[in-house]
Scaffold this active site. Structure first.
Site, PDB file in Angstrom:
ATOM      1  N   ASP A 132      -1.687  -1.001   6.162  1.00 49.73           N
ATOM      2  CA  ASP A 132      -1.746  -0.325   7.460  1.00 49.73           C
ATOM      3  C   ASP A 132      -3.167  -0.057   7.925  1.00 49.73           C
ATOM      4  OD1 ASP A 132      -2.350   2.970   6.996  1.00 49.73           O
ATOM      5  OD2 ASP A 132      -1.791   1.784   5.247  1.00 49.73           O
ATOM      6  N   ASP A 152      -0.248   5.139   1.160  1.00 50.27           N
ATOM      7  CA  ASP A 152      -0.550   6.075   2.237  1.00 50.27           C
ATOM      8  C   ASP A 152      -0.602   5.382   3.592  1.00 50.27           C
ATOM      9  OD1 ASP A 152      -0.988   8.809   1.173  1.00 50.27           O
ATOM     10  OD2 ASP A 152      -2.444   7.800  -0.107  1.00 50.27           O
ATOM     11  N   ASP A 160       0.873  -1.170   0.000  1.00 55.52           N
ATOM     12  CA  ASP A 160       0.000   0.000   0.000  1.00 55.52           C
ATOM     13  C   ASP A 160       0.916   1.226   0.000  1.00 55.52           C
ATOM     14  OD1 ASP A 160      -2.349   1.632   0.439  1.00 55.52           O
ATOM     15  OD2 ASP A 160      -1.766   1.745   2.546  1.00 55.52           O
TER      16      ASP A 160
END
Length: 222
Positions: A167, A10, A8
């Site tokens: 995250d 961000d 990922d």
């Protein structure tokens, strides 16, 4: 056998999410409005329209707002907050290790391309990735698995032979639905959220190196 890793962006590669939240918090606080983390987190890792802080502000104060003016102010605050923030600890080591191991490296982000690429270039990380897929490449962003499936199709790797690093709960759901081994590395904002499922949770990529992650996955499969 692990053949690919997919990251990922961000909040995972660079902790943009924490500073985005802080910048929105500051803007709303100037109008006497508190921004609850549980509401804001609806937009993390998925579609930004899942929660609109500006609409929330307008509802709370009960009068129209100047969105463009507030967007400019919010971005100014964000730029100040993020200016010294580099890649999260361990990210570069993971990318270097993946290259040394001969793994294919992908990126799957719900954010726009013109947001992801300038950040990657600023961090000098763009060259590590064999495939980058963003908001524009799919009809449905996370938690839908389409981004991950798109990356794997390009790389020519089956989900069972790939590891996703995420995250946020939305990102983890997308990776799990795509059947990747899913490692979650929450940041300062997302560590408070509930993750439904994952292969392994670590606090930082410095906690375990990439080879240890792969060894853990192989051990689980036995």
């Amino acid at each position: 056998m692990i053949e690919a890793v997919v990251f990922d962006f961000d909040g995972l590669i660079r902790d943009t999410e924490t500073y985005e939240f802080y910048s929105f918090q500051e803007v709303l606080k100037e109008h006497g409005v508190e921004l609850p983390l549980e509401l804001y987190c609806k937009r993390i890792g998925g579609h930004v329209n899942a929660f609109d802080p500006y609409f929330y502000l307008q509802e709370c104060i009960g009068k129209p707002i100047n969105r463009e003016q507030l967007r400019t102010l919010r971005r100014q605050k964000y730029d100040i907050l993020i200016q010294n923030e580099k890649a999260r600890p361990g990210v570069v080591q993971y990318l270097e290790a993946a290259q040394k191991l001969g793994l294919k490296i992908g990126l799957a982000s719900s954010a726009p391309y013109d947001w992801v690429m300038p950040n990657l270039e600023e961090l000098n990380l763009a060259g590590y990735f064999d495939c980058i897929r963003t908001h524009e490449d799919v009809q449905h962003v996370k938690p839908d698995p389409e981004l991950y499936l798109n990356v794997l199709a390009y790389l020519g790797v089956s989900p069972q032979n790939a590891i996703a690093f995420e995250d946020s709960p939305n990102g983890a759901k997308a990776a799990i639905q795509a059947n990747l081994h899913t490692i979650i590395v929450p940041n300062e904002v997302t560590k408070h959220l509930i993750f439904d499922d994952y292969t392994l949770r670590i606090h930082s990529m410095l906690e375990m190196d990439l080879q240890q992650i792969i060894a853990h996955i192989k051990h689980q499969a036995q």
